[in-house]
Enzyme design. Structure first.
Site, PDB file in Angstrom:
ATOM      1  N   HIS A  62    -155.325   2.637  57.675  1.00  0.00           N
ATOM      2  CA  HIS A  62    -156.720   2.878  58.034  1.00  0.00           C
ATOM      3  C   HIS A  62    -157.148   4.302  57.707  1.00  0.00           C
ATOM      4  CE1 HIS A  62    -160.377   2.359  60.560  1.00  0.00           C
ATOM      5  NE2 HIS A  62    -160.191   3.643  60.800  1.00  0.00           N
ATOM      6  N   HIS A 113    -164.848  -2.476  61.675  1.00  0.00           N
ATOM      7  CA  HIS A 113    -164.209  -2.485  62.987  1.00  0.00           C
ATOM      8  C   HIS A 113    -163.768  -3.922  63.259  1.00  0.00           C
ATOM      9  CE1 HIS A 113    -163.993   0.032  66.864  1.00  0.00           C
ATOM     10  NE2 HIS A 113    -163.384   0.682  65.894  1.00  0.00           N
ATOM     11  N   ASN A 114    -163.007  -4.456  62.317  1.00  0.00           N
ATOM     12  CA  ASN A 114    -162.689  -5.884  62.313  1.00  0.00           C
ATOM     13  C   ASN A 114    -161.710  -6.288  63.409  1.00  0.00           C
ATOM     14  OD1 ASN A 114    -164.264  -5.846  59.990  1.00  0.00           O
ATOM     15  ND2 ASN A 114    -162.498  -5.775  58.616  1.00  0.00           N
ATOM     16  N   ASP A 288    -166.499  14.408  63.484  1.00  0.00           N
ATOM     17  CA  ASP A 288    -166.535  13.488  64.620  1.00  0.00           C
ATOM     18  C   ASP A 288    -165.120  13.062  64.969  1.00  0.00           C
ATOM     19  OD1 ASP A 288    -166.421  11.730  62.200  1.00  0.00           O
ATOM     20  OD2 ASP A 288    -166.426  10.158  63.721  1.00  0.00           O
ATOM     21  N   SER A 560    -160.561  -1.789  54.329  1.00  0.00           N
ATOM     22  CA  SER A 560    -159.934  -2.471  55.462  1.00  0.00           C
ATOM     23  C   SER A 560    -158.956  -3.500  54.926  1.00  0.00           C
ATOM     24  CB  SER A 560    -160.999  -3.157  56.332  1.00  0.00           C
ATOM     25  OG  SER A 560    -160.387  -3.871  57.381  1.00  0.00           O
TER      26      SER A 560
END
Length: 758
Positions: A62, A113-114, A288, A560
């Site tokens: 990721h 965001h699977n 972030d 992803s």
């Protein structure tokens, strides 16, 4: 419970050097034997537990892109200088940024965001939105809109009924609370996503060009400030196999879920706080905290800077007692940012945070060395070269092999499928298609989203593209669309990725905007499967070559992998987002038949192309053959024609032809615009005319007095144009086919999702 002193002794760098043979659970954390050996080689000793935590999350698929890097490099290879001139920031930054004129810049990105959304649908989807919003904030922009490309298993599957309502509620709940309009996206159902839905989230932000901020830590002595929410145990393991109890002894604490828990109201305040900090000039660099939390923020800021960094974990505000350094560094608690601030600006920075009631803490500073050093309870628990954590992770050249099953798939042509011929059969197929899960109205979903909050939304679903006003003085705006027909990609990954690009590009063009830039979210199965890697390689090359031909850059995106159930991979799904600019949103072209008496014109040419089509899928459950032919030159000519016609005020409505072909475009144009139509099909087999999914086609309407002007412009642009008929009335009438009342079409189109999901 493990005492602080015990963990303190066990986690230090000195202790790691003194106990080289101490066993560590690196395999459980997703690291391979050779990866662990490489970490020891880099450090010259075994890693501490905290260092192991950092490397494991940052070297995960990721975060590190270790299986995709070698292929993603092709995007840079195919980006020309002319394409780069449009970008203020591109691949490698938190989000891509492009200039749109009049001193304005727009940043946009889509991410996945699977897996969290399958485990915990509401929070997985909600924090997916929150994470992508913070990526946009980190560029110095105000987030102005979101969109949500979603994919689920069969609409009537019990697992879909479990997952979908929570995902939709999470997307809406977080975005609505932030006050961000949801202006686009997709909802697709297919058996290939059963057990592994895809929840992709896109965010768009706007800023003045001089407000651009980047993620780097420079300036020796500059302070590192963590601000936003406290750090907790939620989210640990969100991007890897990391689990809170992996490190040290059993703590006795209740294990919290690896899916992050979001608080949109905290994020809303954080947005406003960040914007005030930017406008006051108090930020040198910013990052972030999303995937991998502080591990990512500190290592990436230090790696991209011109020195080292020292961090003191003792001062990190926590919301759980007894957290270990590994847990603090790996937590993915939401609504957190990390800023680099000049010492003389710290008090002003803190004052802004106090005004917004945002918790802010100086946790470290930029050093003149080349190490990331992290202390806890007065001793060092991390001492690493930051680039080895953030940017110089493993790079794999996975085997790439086209499976023989691909030949079988292509050989299974849809040409032998029985096709409707009688008018009554064609009528029944049109109605059945309109009510099918992939073609029916998405209102049950989109009505849960606030599409018009902030007052600058000019177009949203069911429009082909979301259109947003950026400059209220001039009317300058943007259009955004996301698309991917994964069935086409399964049949031909190279062409399928280009068809996804073409459809998103065309959807932006139908609004009257000029396509400007691309983002992507590449969703695939396991990279350890050579056929999956072949699909991925081909899709990347197809998308990159397509962008080069169209002259629009890929500004960034997301990969992803491991989207599969057991050994069954999802359909390869490279979602493509296209952003376009329109000089004045007052001249945007709405979707549908908006007026009575307009002339209906089909732009583009239709061929017998049924492979991978929605008709084959809905009526026969069939996937095989070849997808439609890609003609990007035709797409470019069509887009230029649409932009010119929109600028001239020539078009009263438009709708692209894609899933379901002309039949579905006619149904949707009637229902969205609230007008019937009487049309005559082109001189083709009626079935082909109605259900082919040939690309580079758009249905438009024009005042009859100006129809010849449009036809002349089309001829000059080299775009085929066919006059089909006229709008008006309460029925859709198609050559020789018994007519449909709008009420009948509305009942079929609107009833499916409410019946399935309540």
């Amino acid at each position: 419970m493990t005492s602080a002193a015990t963990v303190h002794q066990a986690d230090t760098v000195d202790n790691a050097a003194a106990t080289p043979d101490h066993p560590q659970p690196y395999r459980e954390l997703g690291l391979k034997d050779d990866e662990y050996s490489r970490i020891r080689e880099i450090l010259g000793r075994r890693p501490t537990d905290a260092e192991l935590a950092m490397y494991s999350v940052m070297w995960s698929e990721h975060c590190s892109y270790k299986s995709s890097k070698v292929h993603l490099a092709y995007f840079s290879e195919t980006t020309t200088d002319a394409m780069r001139e449009r970008m203020l920031a591109g691949i490698g930054e938190n989000a891509g940024v492009v200039e749109i004129g009049d001193g304005w810049a727009v940043t946009f990105k889509v991410e996945s965001h699977n897996h969290p959304s399958y485990v915990e649908p509401y929070q997985g989807a909600a924090t997916g939105v929150g994470g992508i919003v913070r990526d946009i904030m980190a560029m110095g922009a105000r987030p102005v809109a979101v969109a949500d490309p979603l994919r689920f298993g069969p609409a009537d599957a019990p697992d879909t009924r479990r997952v979908l309502p929570g995902v939709v509620a999470g997307v809406g709940g977080y975005g609505n609370s932030l006050g961000l309009p949801n202006i686009g996206g997709e909802v697709v159902f297919d058996a290939g996503y059963l057990g592994n839905p895809l929840v992709n989230a896109l965010c768009v932000g706007a800023m003045r060009t001089e407000d651009l901020h980047l993620a780097f830590a420079s300036g020796t002595g500059n302070k590192i400030i963590l601000f936003g929410a406290r750090t907790g145990l939620d989210g640990i393991g969100g991007v890897s196999v990391l689990a809170s109890e992996t490190f040290g002894e059993e703590t006795g604490r209740k294990k919290l879920p690896s899916v992050q828990v979001g608080d949109p109201f905290t994020e809303k305040v954080l947005i406003e706080c960040c914007l005030d900090l930017f406008h006051a000039g108090l930020v040198v660099g910013i990052q972030d905290l999303g995937g991998a939390g502080l591990s990512c923020a500190t290592s990436e800021l230090a790696s991209a800077g011109d020195g080292g960094m020292h961090v003191d974990l003792d001062v990190v505000p926590l919301r759980a007692s007894g957290m270990t350094p590994a847990e603090i560094l790996s937590s993915e608690s939401q609504e957190r940012m990390c800023a680099v601030v000049r010492p003389q600006d710290v008090e002003a920075f803190m004052a802004v945070c106090r005004r917004w009631d945002v918790l802010a803490t100086v946790i470290g500073e930029v050093t003149d060395g080349d190490r990331l050093v992290i202390d806890w309870h007065g001793e060092t628990v991390v001492d690493v070269p930051p680039r080895t954590v953030a940017h110089d992770g493993p790079v794999y050249r996975r085997p790439v092999l086209r499976s023989e099953s691909q030949d079988d798939l292509i050989a299974d042509s849809p040409d032998l499928l029985p096709r409707p011929a009688a008018p009554s059969e064609l009528r029944a197929e049109i109605l059945r298609m309109a009510a099918s899960p992939n073609l029916c109205s998405r209102a049950w979903v989109t009505d849960q989203y606030d599409r018009y909050v902030r007052g600058n939304t000019v177009g949203a679903q069911p429009a082909d593209a979301g259109v947003l006003r950026i400059d209220e003085r001039t009317g300058r705006g943007i259009a955004v669309a996301t698309d991917c027909n994964s069935r086409f990609v399964a049949l031909d990954p190279y062409a399928g990725a280009q068809l996804a690009l073409a459809e998103a590009y065309r959807n932006v063009a139908t609004s009257g905007a000029v396509p400007l830039a691309v983002t992507n979210c590449l969703n695939f199965g396991s990279p350890e499967d050579p056929h999956v890697m072949w699909q991925f390689q081909q899709a990347v090359r197809g998308l990159a070559d397509g962008c080069a031909q169209l002259g629009i850059p890929v500004t960034g995106g997301n990969v992803s992998f491991y989207n599969q159930t057991g050994v069954r991979a999802i359909l390869p799904t490279p979602v493509v987002g296209v952003l376009g600019v329109i000089d004045d949103v007052a001249r945007r072209v709405p979707s549908g038949f908006r007026r009575d008496g307009d002339t209906v014109v089909l732009l583009g040419e239709t061929y017998d192309e049924i492979g991978g089509s929605e008709w084959a899928n809905v009526v026969h459950g069939h996937l095989g053959g070849r997808p439609p032919v890609v003609d990007l030159a035709a797409e470019e000519r069509l887009a230029e024609l649409l932009a010119a016609a929109a600028a001239d005020g020539l078009l009263s409505g438009s709708h692209d032809l894609s899933d379901g072909g002309l039949a579905q475009a006619l149904v949707e144009s009637c229902l969205v615009g609230g007008r019937g139509a009487t049309v005559e099909l082109p001189a083709l087999d009626p079935f082909v005319a109605l259900f082919s999914e040939s690309a580079a086609r758009v249905l438009v309407t024009v005042d009859p007095d100006r129809a010849d002007d449009l036809l002349g412009m089309a001829a000059e642009a080299g775009v085929p144009a066919h006059v089909l008929g006229t709008t008006g009335g309460d029925d859709l009438t198609i050559t020789d086919i018994p007519g449909f009342s709008l009420d009948e079409l509305h009942t079929a189109w609107e009833g499916t999702l409410p019946a399935l999901f309540g």
